[in-house]
Design a protein around this motif. Sequence first.
Motif, PDB file in Angstrom:
ATOM      1  N   GLU A   1      -7.939  -2.139   6.197  1.00  0.00           N
ATOM      2  CA  GLU A   1      -7.055  -2.690   5.426  1.00  0.00           C
ATOM      3  C   GLU A   1      -6.077  -1.715   4.809  1.00  0.00           C
ATOM      4  O   GLU A   1      -4.920  -2.067   4.655  1.00  0.00           O
ATOM      5  CB  GLU A   1      -7.837  -3.499   4.477  1.00  0.00           C
ATOM      6  CG  GLU A   1      -8.742  -4.721   4.922  1.00  0.00           C
ATOM      7  CD  GLU A   1     -10.034  -4.172   5.332  1.00  0.00           C
ATOM      8  OE1 GLU A   1     -10.498  -3.336   4.753  1.00  0.00           O
ATOM      9  OE2 GLU A   1     -10.538  -4.922   6.161  1.00  0.00           O
ATOM     10  N   GLU A   2      -6.738  -0.557   4.145  1.00  0.00           N
ATOM     11  CA  GLU A   2      -5.786   0.361   3.564  1.00  0.00           C
ATOM     12  C   GLU A   2      -4.846   1.023   4.538  1.00  0.00           C
ATOM     13  O   GLU A   2      -3.656   1.308   4.045  1.00  0.00           O
ATOM     14  CB  GLU A   2      -6.675   1.307   2.868  1.00  0.00           C
ATOM     15  CG  GLU A   2      -5.862   2.516   2.067  1.00  0.00           C
ATOM     16  CD  GLU A   2      -5.251   2.019   0.951  1.00  0.00           C
ATOM     17  OE1 GLU A   2      -4.281   2.609   0.562  1.00  0.00           O
ATOM     18  OE2 GLU A   2      -5.380   0.899   0.395  1.00  0.00           O
TER      19      GLU A   2
ATOM     20  N   LYS B   1      -2.167  -1.169   5.313  1.00  0.00           N
ATOM     21  CA  LYS B   1      -1.132  -1.285   4.122  1.00  0.00           C
ATOM     22  C   LYS B   1      -0.301  -0.035   4.183  1.00  0.00           C
ATOM     23  O   LYS B   1       0.850  -0.166   3.918  1.00  0.00           O
ATOM     24  CB  LYS B   1      -2.094  -1.199   2.754  1.00  0.00           C
ATOM     25  CG  LYS B   1      -1.222  -1.382   1.494  1.00  0.00           C
ATOM     26  CD  LYS B   1      -2.187  -1.480   0.378  1.00  0.00           C
ATOM     27  CE  LYS B   1      -1.291  -1.108  -0.816  1.00  0.00           C
ATOM     28  NZ  LYS B   1      -2.191  -1.040  -2.084  1.00  0.00           N
ATOM     29  N   GLN B   2      -0.949   1.164   4.298  1.00  0.00           N
ATOM     30  CA  GLN B   2      -0.065   2.435   4.266  1.00  0.00           C
ATOM     31  C   GLN B   2       0.876   2.199   5.283  1.00  0.00           C
ATOM     32  O   GLN B   2       1.869   2.771   5.557  1.00  0.00           O
ATOM     33  CB  GLN B   2      -0.918   3.643   4.381  1.00  0.00           C
ATOM     34  CG  GLN B   2      -1.692   3.749   3.017  1.00  0.00           C
ATOM     35  CD  GLN B   2      -2.680   5.097   3.290  1.00  0.00           C
ATOM     36  OE1 GLN B   2      -2.495   5.970   4.071  1.00  0.00           O
ATOM     37  NE2 GLN B   2      -3.396   5.359   2.194  1.00  0.00           N
TER      38      GLN B   2
ATOM     39  N   ARG C   1       2.164  -0.330   6.810  1.00  0.00           N
ATOM     40  CA  ARG C   1       3.256  -1.207   6.543  1.00  0.00           C
ATOM     41  C   ARG C   1       4.371  -0.579   5.744  1.00  0.00           C
ATOM     42  O   ARG C   1       5.478  -0.754   5.860  1.00  0.00           O
ATOM     43  CB  ARG C   1       2.703  -2.601   6.046  1.00  0.00           C
ATOM     44  CG  ARG C   1       2.170  -3.490   7.186  1.00  0.00           C
ATOM     45  CD  ARG C   1       1.593  -5.075   6.678  1.00  0.00           C
ATOM     46  NE  ARG C   1       0.824  -4.765   5.452  1.00  0.00           N
ATOM     47  CZ  ARG C   1      -0.418  -4.853   5.508  1.00  0.00           C
ATOM     48  NH1 ARG C   1      -1.021  -4.578   6.649  1.00  0.00           N
ATOM     49  NH2 ARG C   1      -1.431  -4.744   4.429  1.00  0.00           N
ATOM     50  N   ILE C   2       3.752   0.169   4.692  1.00  0.00           N
ATOM     51  CA  ILE C   2       4.661   0.796   3.620  1.00  0.00           C
ATOM     52  C   ILE C   2       5.433   1.677   4.564  1.00  0.00           C
ATOM     53  O   ILE C   2       6.831   1.910   4.311  1.00  0.00           O
ATOM     54  CB  ILE C   2       3.899   1.365   2.497  1.00  0.00           C
ATOM     55  CG1 ILE C   2       3.396   0.304   1.553  1.00  0.00           C
ATOM     56  CG2 ILE C   2       4.777   2.413   1.675  1.00  0.00           C
ATOM     57  CD1 ILE C   2       2.263   0.613   0.595  1.00  0.00           C
TER      58      ILE C   2
END
Length: 124
Positions: free
Chosen positions: A65-66, A69-70, A72-73
């Motif tokens: 998940e992390e 997230k990274q 996508r950023i």
Amino acid sequence: MFFILLVILAVALIAILFANLSKDDKNKPDPLIDFHPHCIRCGYPLLHNETTCPKCGIQVQISPEELGKQQRIYLANNNAWGKAANSLQSASDSLNKTGSNMSHIGCMLTIFITIPILIILYFI
């Protein structure tokens, strides 16, 4: 006539979707080619197989998940499509908020206009 126009529109949309799916995407570069996960504590870029951060020494265990997230950023900051998606997301959020406000206004109009009209009609 309206039904025929809807069928033509649906067929055109399906044709466009299949045309986009059949395009050869092998020549496109991977947008995440320069992406490296970052340390959760200090933000230092890591290699994909590192287990400890070279800067702060923390044991690195990045969850999927992390990592997502990274990624996508990273895409949002380095990709025009990602920036456009973020803009559309903020526009969608503001439209949802506006729709919610309009719903509340509609409820208030129902209470303060429709109910008194019904009461007046009842007594007539």
